[in-house]
Design a protein around this motif. Structure first.
Motif, PDB file in Angstrom:
ATOM      1  N   GLN A   1       0.996  -1.075  -0.171  1.00 32.64           N
ATOM      2  CA  GLN A   1       0.056  -0.117  -0.109  1.00 32.64           C
ATOM      3  C   GLN A   1       0.784   1.440  -0.089  1.00 32.64           C
ATOM      4  O   GLN A   1       2.039   1.337   0.586  1.00 32.64           O
ATOM      5  N   PRO A   2       0.413   2.220  -0.533  1.00 35.59           N
ATOM      6  CA  PRO A   2       1.191   3.739  -0.585  1.00 35.59           C
ATOM      7  C   PRO A   2       1.083   4.182   0.774  1.00 35.59           C
ATOM      8  O   PRO A   2       0.564   3.841   1.673  1.00 35.59           O
ATOM      9  N   VAL A   3       2.416   4.723   1.176  1.00 36.55           N
ATOM     10  CA  VAL A   3       2.612   5.485   2.411  1.00 36.55           C
ATOM     11  C   VAL A   3       1.717   6.428   2.732  1.00 36.55           C
ATOM     12  O   VAL A   3       1.099   7.018   1.653  1.00 36.55           O
ATOM     13  N   THR A   4       1.251   6.515   3.905  1.00 37.93           N
ATOM     14  CA  THR A   4       0.226   7.537   4.467  1.00 37.93           C
ATOM     15  C   THR A   4       0.976   8.606   5.179  1.00 37.93           C
ATOM     16  O   THR A   4       1.851   8.210   5.798  1.00 37.93           O
ATOM     17  N   LEU A   5       0.215   9.820   5.248  1.00 32.04           N
ATOM     18  CA  LEU A   5       1.042  10.891   6.107  1.00 32.04           C
ATOM     19  C   LEU A   5       1.298  10.557   7.488  1.00 32.04           C
ATOM     20  O   LEU A   5       2.189  10.565   8.031  1.00 32.04           O
ATOM     21  N   GLN A   6       0.283   9.713   7.883  1.00 31.63           N
ATOM     22  CA  GLN A   6       0.289   9.082   9.440  1.00 31.63           C
ATOM     23  C   GLN A   6       1.208   8.208   9.484  1.00 31.63           C
ATOM     24  O   GLN A   6       1.896   8.043  10.465  1.00 31.63           O
ATOM     25  N   ASP A   7       1.580   7.188   8.621  1.00 32.93           N
ATOM     26  CA  ASP A   7       2.589   6.237   8.503  1.00 32.93           C
ATOM     27  C   ASP A   7       4.046   7.120   8.773  1.00 32.93           C
ATOM     28  O   ASP A   7       4.951   6.820   9.637  1.00 32.93           O
ATOM     29  N   ILE A   8       4.132   8.076   8.063  1.00 30.41           N
ATOM     30  CA  ILE A   8       5.415   8.856   7.852  1.00 30.41           C
ATOM     31  C   ILE A   8       5.668   9.904   9.280  1.00 30.41           C
ATOM     32  O   ILE A   8       6.703   9.871   9.968  1.00 30.41           O
ATOM     33  N   GLN A   9       4.386  10.065   9.870  1.00 27.63           N
ATOM     34  CA  GLN A   9       4.277  10.802  11.217  1.00 27.63           C
ATOM     35  C   GLN A   9       4.815   9.771  12.318  1.00 27.63           C
ATOM     36  O   GLN A   9       5.720  10.181  13.235  1.00 27.63           O
ATOM     37  N   ASN A  10       4.354   8.543  12.180  1.00 22.84           N
ATOM     38  CA  ASN A  10       4.943   7.507  13.134  1.00 22.84           C
ATOM     39  C   ASN A  10       6.358   7.272  12.940  1.00 22.84           C
ATOM     40  O   ASN A  10       7.082   7.155  14.069  1.00 22.84           O
ATOM     41  N   TYR A  11       6.829   6.815  11.652  1.00 23.35           N
ATOM     42  CA  TYR A  11       8.326   6.559  11.529  1.00 23.35           C
ATOM     43  C   TYR A  11       9.093   7.924  12.197  1.00 23.35           C
ATOM     44  O   TYR A  11      10.043   7.715  12.809  1.00 23.35           O
ATOM     45  N   GLY A  12       8.501   9.180  11.915  1.00 20.75           N
ATOM     46  CA  GLY A  12       9.123  10.452  12.434  1.00 20.75           C
ATOM     47  C   GLY A  12       9.306  10.458  13.690  1.00 20.75           C
ATOM     48  O   GLY A  12      10.451  10.917  14.284  1.00 20.75           O
ATOM     49  N   LEU A  13       8.249   9.985  14.538  1.00 17.14           N
ATOM     50  CA  LEU A  13       8.283  10.124  15.832  1.00 17.14           C
ATOM     51  C   LEU A  13       9.368   9.046  16.468  1.00 17.14           C
ATOM     52  O   LEU A  13      10.318   9.442  17.228  1.00 17.14           O
ATOM     53  N   LEU A  14       9.480   7.888  15.877  1.00 14.24           N
ATOM     54  CA  LEU A  14      10.489   6.935  16.339  1.00 14.24           C
ATOM     55  C   LEU A  14      11.828   7.472  16.223  1.00 14.24           C
ATOM     56  O   LEU A  14      12.719   7.561  16.862  1.00 14.24           O
ATOM     57  N   LEU A  15      12.011   7.821  14.840  1.00 12.37           N
ATOM     58  CA  LEU A  15      13.446   8.263  14.379  1.00 12.37           C
ATOM     59  C   LEU A  15      13.965   9.500  15.172  1.00 12.37           C
ATOM     60  O   LEU A  15      15.020   9.759  15.691  1.00 12.37           O
TER      61      LEU A  15
END
Lengths: 418, 63
Positions: free
Chosen positions: A240-254
């Motif tokens: 599935q294409p990535v969503t804004l929320q996916d990127i926000q979640n990755y961003g939080l971890l990183l």
């Protein structure tokens, strides 16, 4: 800094008295003055798995073998650390307009989903990609050290240990470096109440971190650059294409992992070097030994304490752990376990025994471990090359903090200026 | 000498390749790329050290 120990929790009936040991991961007095001396004390005084009544009560796993096995048994020791009881309590307390609750993906997931979310970000942290950053990391390290060299003294965390990895990371991610102080403050606030404070407040703090990144994330969608936030817009997750929320979640971890780990590794390593002139002299004379020194410093001063939730009732290294009890993985003690390392308190670059687990073991092995090793190695090389013998002023001892990262608050150094 | 690697259990520490990059090929994500390695004569000691460096202990030496 006055830090209050947390109140004592009543011991559950299934836990034997011989497994109880009073240890406050967040405010233990020993942790605040000499954290790894306290780890050696714990290793000498406790069984491989013990229970502490502090911070709401939890298991502490400190034996190397126990931790190695637990890290690889993700069915029993889950990274989805929210217990049903906690989830119920949090949902009851949440305001109806709370909005998206960010989640630090994929550190809070178990296999097989963990792998689905980890694979898209694996390549950018691979040795191959990290090696392309070496020159720019070295330039930055040299610049930061040259700025203090003429002063003859500094508070090293603020001058070098914090800006080096944080600037490297902000550049990798694609976040504006000039907002460094603001980002660090957000991480500090987030980690400060990870000890079991108000969970709703923790969610709001995670939202603040995400909000601080979101304008850049959105900007990168239309105007991609050579950075991780831009790269994330191109990935697929499970087809599935990535969503804004996916990127926000990755961003939080990183964001959390990238802004609060390597700086503390540098702090512990440089603190040790400053206290051992013989080691400094040996490494200055033999710079080819610095990579071995980097590994041994990681072992001797392992500093992260990940958390797990036990998923089932289990007998584990002498402890009867029940489903949904919390387990802290005391990796700093594991790497000082005499069952695994001969004379563990000794700094020995020529050590032949098995390797440390400073980056943990199993599928959750630290994603940033290659970056961390490169940064530590380069920092030690440049520091020993650019500064003369440095030491710690007697009237300004280092100050530490506890928690999921055993960290260095301040580290004063002095040296002679010619 | 031959090395057998439990490739599915590799978590990408890449410590083997840090010891001997020419012996232990990695894929682009940093995982071990092969499950068997024929060690060329003369590289036995490097192979032994590379195997020992694996934190997951998944590299087995078959003499």
């Amino acid at each position: 800094m006055a830090v209050q120990m947390s109140p004592l929790t009543e011991k559950p009936a299934h836990i034997g008295d011989q497994l109880v040991y009073d240890f406050d991961l967040f405010a233990d007095p020993g942790i605040l003055t000499a954290p790894h001396d306290r780890m050696l004390e714990i290793v000498a005084e406790t069984p491989p798995v013990f229970w502490t009544p502090r911070n709401g009560g939890f298991w502490v796993m400190r034996g190397h073998a126990a931790l190695f096995d637990a890290a690889r048994d993700t069915e029993t020791f889950s990274n989805d650390f929210v217990t049903p009881e906690l989830a119920e309590r949090v949902f009851a307390a949440l305001p109806p307009d709370i909005g998206h609750i960010p989640s630090a993906v994929p550190i809070n997931m178990d296999p097989p989903m963990h792998r689905v979310y980890r694979m898209p970000i694996q390549g950018v942290f691979s040795p191959k990609h990290i090696n392309t950053l070496k020159d720019s990391i070295r330039d930055l390290a040299a610049q930061l050290i040259d700025e203090i060299e003429g002063q003859g003294e500094c508070e090293f965390m603020n001058a070098v240990a914090e800006p080096l990895p944080v600037i490297v990371f902000l550049r990798m991610l694609g976040l504006p470096v000039e907002r460094l102080a603001e980002y660090r403050e957000l991480v500090r606030a987030h980690l400060a109440d990870a000890g079991g404070g108000d969970p709703v407040a923790s969610i709001v703090k995670a939202q603040h971190i995400v909000e601080s990144m979101t304008p850049t994330i959105l900007e990168r969608k239309d105007n991609p650059q050579d950075d991780i936030l831009s790269m994330l817009w191109g990935i697929e997750i499970d087809g599935q294409p990535v969503t804004l929320q996916d990127i926000q979640n990755y961003g939080l971890l990183l964001f959390i992992a990238g802004l609060d780990t390597v700086m503390n590794g540098i702090g512990h390593g440089v603190r040790f070097l400053a206290a051992h002139q013989d080691v400094q002299a040996e490494l200055r004379a033999n710079p080819e030994k610095i990579s071995d020194a980097t590994e041994e410093l990681l072992r001797r001063f392992t500093f992260t304490v990940p958390v797990r939730r036990c998923t089932r009732d289990v007998e584990f290294y002498g402890a009867h752990i029940k489903a949904n009890e919390r387990v802290m993985m005391l990796l700093p003690a594991a790497d000082l376990d005499p069952q695994e390392f001969k004379n563990p308190e000794k700094f020995d670059m020529a050590r032949e025994e098995r390797v440390h687990i400073a980056f943990n073991a199993g599928p959750h092995r630290c994603l940033g471990s290659h970056l961390a090793r490169v940064e530590l190695n380069i920092l030690y090389e440049e520091l020993l090359k650019r500064l003369p013998a440095f030491s710690i002023p007697e009237d300004k001892p280092p100050v530490f903090h506890g928690g999921h990262v055993l960290g260095v608050d301040t580290l004063h150094l002095k040296w002679s200026v010619s | 000498m031959k090395l057998c690697i439990d490739k599915a259990d590799c978590v990408g520490n890449a410590r083997c390749a840090a010891v001997a990059p020419e012996l232990f090929p990695l894929d682009d994500d940093g995982y071990i790329a092969v499950s068997e390695i024929d060690v060329p004569p003369g590289s036995e000691e490097l192979a032994r050290r590379g195997a020992k460096a694996c934190p997951e202990r998944i590299i087995v030496i078959e003499e």
